[in-house]
Design a protein around this motif. Structure first.
Motif, mmCIF file in Angstrom:
data_model
loop_
_atom_site.group_PDB
_atom_site.id
_atom_site.type_symbol
_atom_site.label_atom_id
_atom_site.label_comp_id
_atom_site.label_asym_id
_atom_site.label_seq_id
_atom_site.Cartn_x
_atom_site.Cartn_y
_atom_site.Cartn_z
ATOM 1 N N VAL A 80 0.845 -1.190 0.000
ATOM 2 C CA VAL A 80 0.000 0.000 0.000
ATOM 3 C C VAL A 80 0.883 1.244 0.000
ATOM 4 C CG1 VAL A 80 -1.883 1.221 1.147
ATOM 5 C CG2 VAL A 80 -1.714 -1.274 1.360
ATOM 6 N N GLU A 81 0.536 2.197 -0.845
ATOM 7 C CA GLU A 81 1.212 3.492 -0.843
ATOM 8 C C GLU A 81 0.188 4.565 -0.489
ATOM 9 O OE1 GLU A 81 4.134 4.446 -3.725
ATOM 10 O OE2 GLU A 81 4.306 2.364 -4.436
ATOM 11 N N VAL A 82 0.531 5.384 0.495
ATOM 12 C CA VAL A 82 -0.369 6.410 1.008
ATOM 13 C C VAL A 82 0.129 7.773 0.538
ATOM 14 C CG1 VAL A 82 -1.360 7.464 3.075
ATOM 15 C CG2 VAL A 82 -0.928 4.991 3.015
ATOM 16 N N ARG B 223 1.184 4.949 14.271
ATOM 17 C CA ARG B 223 1.420 3.529 14.527
ATOM 18 C C ARG B 223 0.939 2.671 13.360
ATOM 19 N NH1 ARG B 223 2.529 -0.777 14.489
ATOM 20 N NH2 ARG B 223 2.422 -2.444 16.047
ATOM 21 N N MET B 224 -0.202 3.001 12.788
ATOM 22 C CA MET B 224 -0.728 2.177 11.699
ATOM 23 C C MET B 224 0.121 2.286 10.439
ATOM 24 S SD MET B 224 -4.891 2.266 12.056
ATOM 25 C CE MET B 224 -5.107 4.016 12.324
ATOM 26 N N LEU B 225 0.690 3.459 10.186
ATOM 27 C CA LEU B 225 1.519 3.611 8.991
ATOM 28 C C LEU B 225 2.906 3.005 9.155
ATOM 29 C CD1 LEU B 225 0.669 7.213 7.731
ATOM 30 C CD2 LEU B 225 -0.270 5.025 6.977
ATOM 31 N N HIS C 164 4.364 0.198 9.106
ATOM 32 C CA HIS C 164 4.137 -1.187 8.681
ATOM 33 C C HIS C 164 5.024 -1.463 7.478
ATOM 34 C CE1 HIS C 164 2.103 -4.815 7.300
ATOM 35 N NE2 HIS C 164 1.349 -4.812 8.376
ATOM 36 N N LYS C 165 5.593 -2.630 7.429
ATOM 37 C CA LYS C 165 6.538 -2.969 6.363
ATOM 38 C C LYS C 165 5.903 -2.941 4.981
ATOM 39 C CE LYS C 165 5.737 -7.946 6.900
ATOM 40 N NZ LYS C 165 6.351 -9.267 7.211
ATOM 41 N N ASN C 166 4.579 -3.085 4.903
ATOM 42 C CA ASN C 166 3.913 -3.106 3.600
ATOM 43 C C ASN C 166 3.357 -1.740 3.191
ATOM 44 O OD1 ASN C 166 4.398 -5.817 3.213
ATOM 45 N ND2 ASN C 166 2.435 -6.478 4.055
ATOM 46 N N ILE C 167 3.635 -0.703 3.983
ATOM 47 C CA ILE C 167 3.080 0.634 3.712
ATOM 48 C C ILE C 167 4.203 1.623 3.418
ATOM 49 C CG2 ILE C 167 1.733 2.554 4.630
ATOM 50 C CD1 ILE C 167 0.229 0.584 6.377
ATOM 51 N N SER C 168 4.042 2.395 2.352
ATOM 52 C CA SER C 168 4.948 3.501 2.029
ATOM 53 C C SER C 168 4.145 4.799 2.076
ATOM 54 C CB SER C 168 5.553 3.329 0.633
ATOM 55 O OG SER C 168 6.300 2.132 0.554
#
Length: 653
Positions: A275-277, A400-402, A404-408
């Motif tokens: 996921v990219e935010v 905290r939620m961001l 995450h190893k799968n989030i950029s």
């Protein structure tokens, strides 16, 4: 909730008084008899260790177990322990269980004490095992890459509606002779509908009606010796017909890093998605999610069933979610909340809510004297008391939620338009650059969503709100709970009370206004006679932001379907709508985003993956999901009335 299992403890073992049968057995010669039986029947004969060791190590994978009868949770704990020991790091376990009468937490802990080697997994479950409600309860255990979906209700109603693909079945529950209602054709029909290549089952019983039911549904059935004194048991599988495709998790862009966007990214990342935010501001949680404290409680009205169910389901889910994030005392505190019936209208609502929802176990109705004792200050009105009411620091939760190893995360990136290219999406940025391609996009940027989705039919109403912080006051020193009336006041923490917030629909200003400060202080002074001098208190911090709501006070969550206005013939069923095209929205939580956004994000994550071919357990009924559709107002404009009220007002039982 009020309907828990009624147990009779005989020689330390839990017996169901309804079925006159033991939940698990313990032998004097074999203290771990019950656990050994679970491992033999359900783990060994579903070949779980071998199958989990063979899961892909280079990509995310999902394994779904469905169990009939959660009981003491022993089967779940045994599976969770084995999963922790054998599954690869990218795999996620989905454990689905149906239970008509769950144990209380105390009974659950007493039962687990028989099995000290399960202490770690038991503690993880028991920390989240609270505020269970009729219907679907989701308990997330991210440290174990595991989700427990616990359906509380009658299996005759739940199983026919189950929509997933099961890798393994634990056919537990009480013996057919004790509980014949469960071992009926609807169970075997459900198993066949939810089967796929290689689905397996195991059960402690060898009763003929079970064997015949499984065979008639299409399963290959084997009989073998049972465990201990049980002579025989059954196990088997669904015949393989073709090779199942290897699915690749979609790559997802989330626009907006407030509580809706961060929650959406978190739950998708936990399910293995990259996921990219994209956030237009320089920092996350810069809008309505940037207040230093936000309240967590369900504002119920007993008149709008979908709104109420969203509120109390979100309350149960989000309290577990924030506790799971481990935000510390400065990020999350459960201190209880008293909601005051301070006007004739509010008092009437308090009484209606208390009457309708007393059995949920979420709240208590208190008279003024009782409410004063709970709050620690003088209160003049009958009230609702939410023992688990809490406050959370939104910025801490988003951060905290961001993490995450799968989030950029990309800050200072304003998305100006969405570009559809074949089966993918690109984002047009404020610097005229196009992003890389994404399989799906979730728009989570509140009132700005209409700029990206001008034809969606969403009505987004900005509402200005200003909150403040005041230094701890002697008159408020005894306050133990959050107070909610026309606004809120928190107990002091780190020498500060939080108060707010004003409510100004249609006002787009975010400047700090002295009249709003005065209004908030006046609101505080009306909460308790002890606070009469609050009007003279110095405000140490103030912040104004825009909350984004909808006309029916429900969020917009789900797919945006383009081209609906071109349909000539009316659409009468949600299943007849065009297939999702990879574009989703998650906005309009109003002032309750901290409560409802995590729950809606978790729902959306499962539904999105379903659109990409995954058959995972869902967290809500289809009718509930359809009630949140972001284009529901457009459906009404087009005259598709049957799509606008899909939700039943019946409370799950």
């Amino acid at each position: 909730m009020s309907t828990h299992a009624v147990l009779e403890w005989r020689d330390g073992l839990p017996y169901s008084t309804a079925f006159d049968d033991v939940y698990f057995s313990v032998s004097p010669d074999h203290p771990q008899h019950g656990l050994a039986e679970t491992r033999f029947v359900f783990l060994q004969h579903n070949q779980l260790q071998q199958r989990w060791q063979q899961l892909a190590t280079d990509r995310p994978s999902h394994f779904v177990i469905v169990e009939t009868g959660f009981g003491s949770g022993l089967n779940f704990l045994a599976a969770l322990q084995l999963w922790q020991q054998t599954a690869p790091p990218h795999a996620h376990l989905h454990f689905v269980s149906v239970e008509i009468a769950p144990f209380t937490l105390q009974d659950l802990q007493t039962a687990h004490a028989h099995f000290p080697e399960l202490a770690d997994v038991s503690q993880a479950l028991c920390q989240q095992y609270r505020l269970l409600q009729p219907g679907i309860n989701q308990i997330e255990l991210p440290a174990f890459s595991t989700s427990l979906t616990l359906h509380i209700g009658d299996s005759t109603q739940i199983l026919p509606q189950l929509n997933l693909k099961a890798d393994a079945w634990f056919l537990d529950g009480f013996a057919p002779a004790k509980n014949p209602q469960m071992w009926q054709p609807y169970l075997f029909e459900c198993m066949a509908r939810c089967a796929h290549n290689g689905s397996t089952f195991a059960t402690f019983t060898s009763a003929g009606l079970v064997k015949r039911g499984l065979q008639s549904a299409g399963f290959a059935v084997n009989k073998t010796r049972g465990f201990g004194h049980k002579r025989e048991m059954l196990y088997g599988h669904w015949p393989e017909t073709s090779q199942a495709p290897h699915l690749k998790p979609p790559r997802i862009a989330v626009i907006g890093a407030g509580i809706a966007g961060c929650s959406s990214a978190w739950f998708l990342a936990n399910l293995g998605c990259k996921v990219e935010v994209f956030e237009r501001a320089a920092t996350i949680a810069s809008g309505a999610s940037g207040n230093p404290r936000g309240m967590l409680y369900p504002r119920l009205n007993a008149e709008k069933p979908l709104n109420d169910q969203l509120a109390w389901r979100s309350y149960s889910f989000s309290l577990r979610h924030y506790a799971n994030l481990d935000l510390g005392n400065d990020g999350f505190q459960v201190c209880g909340l008293v909601q005051l019936g301070g006007s004739p209208r509010e008092l009437k609502r308090v009484q209606k809510v208390a009457t309708r929802y007393a059995d949920l176990g979420l709240l208590q109705k208190l008279d003024a004297e009782q409410a004063s004792v709970q709050a620690g200050v003088s209160l003049a009105h009958d009230s609702l008391f939410f023992e688990q009411g809490a406050w959370v620091n939104p910025n801490s939760a988003c951060t905290r939620m961001l993490d995450h190893k799968n989030i950029s995360l990309h800050v200072n990136h304003e998305v100006t338009s969405l570009v559809k290219q074949a089966s993918a999406w690109q984002l047009q940025m404020n610097d005229a650059k196009l992003s890389e391609q994404f399989d799906a996009v979730i728009v989570c940027n509140a009132a700005e969503a209409n700029k990206l989705l001008p034809d969606s039919g969403m009505w987004l109403n900005p509402v200005r709100g200003q909150m403040g912080m005041i230094a701890a006051q002697p008159s408020m020193s005894m306050l133990k709970t959050i107070l909610c009336g026309d606004g809120y006041l928190t107990p002091q923490h780190n020498g500060q009370h939080a108060m707010g917030a004003t409510f100004a629909p249609g006002d787009h200003g975010t400047d700090i206004r002295e009249e709003d400060n005065i209004g908030n202080l006046d609101m505080v002074s009306r909460l308790s006679a002890d606070f009469n001098d609050a009007k003279n208190t110095e405000i140490t911090f103030a912040r104004a932001s825009l909350r984004c709501g909808s006309p029916d006070y429900l969020p917009y969550v789900g797919p945006i379907l383009n081209g609906l206005k071109l349909h000539v013939a009316p659409i009468e069923k949600h299943t007849d709508l065009p297939s999702p095209q990879g574009l989703y929205v998650h906005v309009a939580h109003g002032s309750k985003g901290l409560l409802t956004a995590p729950f809606c994000a978790a729902i959306l994550a499962r539904r999105l993956l379903t659109d990409f071919g995954y058959s995972l357990p869902q967290l809500t009924e289809d009718t509930f999901w359809h009630g949140l559709h972001p284009q529901r107002h457009l459906f009404k404009q087009l005259g598709w009335q049957s799509l606008t009220q899909p939700f039943s007002d019946k409370v799950p039982t």
